[in-house]
Structure formats: C-alpha cells, structure tokens
Design a protein around this motif. Structure first.
Motif, PDB file in Angstrom:
ATOM      1  N   LEU A   8      -6.297   7.342   2.514  1.00  0.00           N
ATOM      2  CA  LEU A   8      -5.257   7.343   1.489  1.00  0.00           C
ATOM      3  C   LEU A   8      -5.754   8.041   0.225  1.00  0.00           C
ATOM      4  N   GLN A   9      -7.001   7.735  -0.159  1.00  0.00           N
ATOM      5  CA  GLN A   9      -7.557   8.355  -1.362  1.00  0.00           C
ATOM      6  C   GLN A   9      -7.782   9.853  -1.138  1.00  0.00           C
ATOM      7  N   ALA A  10      -8.289  10.215   0.024  1.00  0.00           N
ATOM      8  CA  ALA A  10      -8.577  11.617   0.307  1.00  0.00           C
ATOM      9  C   ALA A  10      -7.297  12.449   0.360  1.00  0.00           C
ATOM     10  N   SER A  11      -6.206  11.849   0.783  1.00  0.00           N
ATOM     11  CA  SER A  11      -4.935  12.571   0.885  1.00  0.00           C
ATOM     12  C   SER A  11      -4.348  12.910  -0.483  1.00  0.00           C
ATOM     13  N   GLY A  12      -4.815  12.203  -1.509  1.00  0.00           N
ATOM     14  CA  GLY A  12      -4.243  12.395  -2.835  1.00  0.00           C
ATOM     15  C   GLY A  12      -2.991  11.590  -3.082  1.00  0.00           C
ATOM     16  N   ALA A  13      -2.545  10.837  -2.075  1.00  0.00           N
ATOM     17  CA  ALA A  13      -1.284  10.105  -2.207  1.00  0.00           C
ATOM     18  C   ALA A  13      -1.338   9.074  -3.327  1.00  0.00           C
ATOM     19  N   CYS A  14      -2.506   8.440  -3.503  1.00  0.00           N
ATOM     20  CA  CYS A  14      -2.590   7.402  -4.522  1.00  0.00           C
ATOM     21  C   CYS A  14      -2.485   7.979  -5.931  1.00  0.00           C
ATOM     22  N   ARG A  15      -2.798   9.302  -6.074  1.00  0.00           N
ATOM     23  CA  ARG A  15      -2.727   9.911  -7.401  1.00  0.00           C
ATOM     24  C   ARG A  15      -1.333  10.388  -7.756  1.00  0.00           C
ATOM     25  N   VAL A  16      -0.464  10.521  -6.752  1.00  0.00           N
ATOM     26  CA  VAL A  16       0.914  10.944  -7.030  1.00  0.00           C
ATOM     27  C   VAL A  16       1.908   9.804  -6.798  1.00  0.00           C
ATOM     28  N   ALA A  17       1.399   8.622  -6.460  1.00  0.00           N
ATOM     29  CA  ALA A  17       2.279   7.461  -6.256  1.00  0.00           C
ATOM     30  C   ALA A  17       2.955   7.095  -7.571  1.00  0.00           C
ATOM     31  N   PRO A  18       4.142   6.521  -7.527  1.00  0.00           N
ATOM     32  CA  PRO A  18       4.813   6.087  -8.757  1.00  0.00           C
ATOM     33  C   PRO A  18       3.909   5.176  -9.577  1.00  0.00           C
ATOM     34  N   LYS A  19       3.811   5.443 -10.863  1.00  0.00           N
ATOM     35  CA  LYS A  19       2.938   4.658 -11.728  1.00  0.00           C
ATOM     36  C   LYS A  19       3.323   3.183 -11.733  1.00  0.00           C
ATOM     37  N   SER A  20       4.589   2.903 -11.468  1.00  0.00           N
ATOM     38  CA  SER A  20       5.045   1.509 -11.485  1.00  0.00           C
ATOM     39  C   SER A  20       4.355   0.672 -10.419  1.00  0.00           C
ATOM     40  N   LEU A  21       3.880   1.306  -9.332  1.00  0.00           N
ATOM     41  CA  LEU A  21       3.231   0.555  -8.262  1.00  0.00           C
ATOM     42  C   LEU A  21       1.917  -0.060  -8.732  1.00  0.00           C
ATOM     43  N   ALA A  22       1.299   0.546  -9.744  1.00  0.00           N
ATOM     44  CA  ALA A  22       0.024   0.026 -10.250  1.00  0.00           C
ATOM     45  C   ALA A  22       0.213  -1.183 -11.145  1.00  0.00           C
ATOM     46  N   GLY A  23       1.439  -1.480 -11.525  1.00  0.00           N
ATOM     47  CA  GLY A  23       1.732  -2.696 -12.267  1.00  0.00           C
ATOM     48  C   GLY A  23       1.157  -2.716 -13.669  1.00  0.00           C
TER      49      GLY A  23
END
Length: 343
Positions: A8-23
């Motif tokens: 998941l981290q290598a894909s870059g998905a966590c860096r483009v995920a909606p900021k709201s998911l990080a709470g």
C-alpha cells in the motif's frame, strides 16, 4: 498484513488518500520497550518494540505534522472537535519495568508526553503475566501436554519451529477458554516446566516505587488498567466493576489520585463490548481505549469510552508500514467507507 501495508505504501495510495481518512489524530498502543534480545523463539515479541523504533516513530509523526500530546490534552481536543492539527498520543499497557528503564529515556530525549495504563496487581505482585509464562514454559520444554475441556493436546517442542507451532495452537485454544481456566492451565504448565510465575512478575513488572517515580515525572501519567488484567467481557457485570474499582482504589492509595482514563485488558471486541463501555463511563472515566485498530475521528466524541488505537507492533517495526497506517486507508479498505473506522 505486513506485506499488504508495504504494498500500500509503495503504491503511493496512502499519499493520495482523502485526508479525512487520517482523522484527527492517533493513539498509539505499546506494551514493552527494550532492545531485541535476538531470541529465535519469541512469540510475545509482537508486544515489544526497540527504543530506537520508538524514537524513530516519534520523529516520524512529528515530521508528518502531528503534535505529540498528553492523553488528557488529546481527550480535550476530541471532546471539543478541535481539528486545528493532528495529534499523536503514546500509551503503554500493563506496567512493565522497561517502561521506566528503556522507554522513559526516549520520551525524555524527545520531550514527549506518555501514559502508562497500570494493572495494579503487577506492582502488588499478585497478577500473573501468563502470556510470558506460557512462552517460557514452551521454551523450556521438549514436549508439552495441554489439558483442555474437550481433551488434551500433546505437542513436541524440540525445535524452534515446533515451539512456534505449539504456541500457535495452544495460545488460541487457551484464549477461547474462560480466563479462570486459562490461567489455571498456564499455572500448571509453568510449574511443570520450571517457570516461577511470581518471580516472573517481579522480574518484568514495575514496583510501586517505580510507578511513583514515573507518576512524579512531568511527561508521564498513570491511568487505569484493572487490578487483575481480566478480559472485562468474560466477567459478569459485578465482577467486571469490582476488578476496575479495586485497581482504582489501589492507585489512589499508592499515588494519591484516582485515575481518570481507562484501558480495557486485551481490548478486542471479544474482550470489551458495549456493556463494558457503559461501565467505564458510569465509573466516571473521561475516556477509555480499546485495541480496536484505527485512527481517531471527530465522530469519536460520541464514543469516548471505545476509542481505537494503533499498535506499535514488534513484528512490523518499519516506518513505511507506519505511514500506511497513519493515512487511515487500511481501515477504510477493511470496512465499509461510511463507518470511517467508528466501531
């Protein structure tokens, strides 16, 4: 799970995920902090991180824009819906001696507040660290016979591989039992294989003098984790309340204050449920934390006695995994998006 987080981290998905998911922030859950002893058979290593990884984690969350807060300060922000900046809280369960000897120096160097959720039976010398006793019994044995209600399990434990296989089978079989039976069987196994459980508690747990030293430290707070570390959901309502109240009374007697925050032993859905959340609220705690995985969202202001935490897991000491978890994306993918991690 580790490989999935790395992908998941290598894909870059966590860096483009909606900021709201990080709470709003994160409450980290730790247990032990100590150097890796290099043991081949160490199933409880999942509950340990090294001082180096703790310091790396603190630095990383600060680089990501998180403010390291005390538990009290974070709870106030959750209650107020304050999303001005994300927070990170460090909590350590049970009351291990290395919280003082190995974790405190890291928190001091980084000027980071932290909370120890204390099981008062540990400094009293009465509570049993049964999961470590089970590990040591298997480590000492070449074969074990575990007695369960539906029959005995006989297992070879001659090699590291056999010991790990035995642990995987025995641990979960025991966890399925009422905890009184679980502890009685571990006590029997420990006696049979040369493990002194009282001595083990003295070896691993803080004394009351240790606890008082931490309680007096400006970065530390000591909060409640019951007297005997029983899964609350496995007790009837009366006994669950008594276990919490006994812990609160002992803390007040030894430290001169009653705790205002609580952590459920084990803390998973099978160990703490709605009845237990209501009990913690009725006993006057400002907050209570579970081991349900997730970051804190504004909606948790309505669930202050069922707060999620992120485990700093001894098997996954990798900042890339931490980045993926802090994004909140793994929790959104693991359950319906509409829940946003709210249990």
């Amino acid at each position: 799970m580790g490989q999935a987080l790395l992908a998941l981290q290598a894909s870059g998905a966590c860096r483009v995920a909606p900021k709201s998911l990080a709470g709003m922030g994160v409450i980290f859950m730790l247990h032990r902090v100590r150097p890796d002893d290099g043991a081949d058979f160490a199933p409880n290593r999942i509950l340990e991180i090294t001082p180096h990884f703790l310091e790396e984690t603190i630095g990383f969350v600060q680089e990501q824009g998180y403010r390291c807060l005390s538990l009290d300060e974070a709870v106030s922000r959750i209650e107020a819906g304050d999303r001005s900046e994300r927070f990170a809280v460090f909590t350590l369960d049970d009351g291990y001696k290395d919280n003082l000897t190995d974790a405190l120096p890291v928190f001091e160097r980084t000027n980071t507040p932290f909370t120890v959720y204390l099981t008062t039976g540990l400094p009293d010398g009465q509570a049993e660290i049964w999961w470590v006793a089970l590990e040591r019994a298997i480590a000492n044995a070449t074969a074990i016979a575990v007695k369960l209600p539906d029959g005995a399990i006989d297992l070879w434990t001659r090699t590291t591989e056999e010991k790990q296989a035995a642990w995987n089978k025995v641990y979960w079989a025991l966890r399925a039992l009422p905890e009184v039976l679980l502890r009685a069987e571990v006590r029997r196994l420990a006696s049979e294989h040369g493990v002194d459980m009282a001595a083990l508690t003295r070896e691993l747990a803080m004394t009351w003098d240790d606890v008082r030293r931490l309680a007096a430290h400006p970065l530390a707070s000591i909060e409640a984790h019951t007297a005997d570390h029983f899964a609350q959901a496995g007790l009837d309502a009366h006994d669950a309340r008594i276990d919490i109240e006994r812990g609160m009374t002992r803390m007040e007697a030894e430290l001169g204050r009653r705790p205002t925050h609580f952590s459920y032993p084990y803390g998973d859905p099978a160990s703490a449920g709605e009845r237990d959340f209501m009990l913690a609220e009725a006993l006057g705690f400002r907050s209570a934390t579970t081991t349900r995985k997730g970051v804190v969202h504004p909606q948790h202001a309505r669930r202050m006695h069922a707060l999620p935490r992120l485990s700093l897991n001894g098997d996954y000491q990798d900042r890339r995994m931490l980045e993926a978890l802090l994004s909140g994306l793994p929790f959104a993918l693991a359950r319906p998006i509409r829940s946003l991690g709210i249990d």
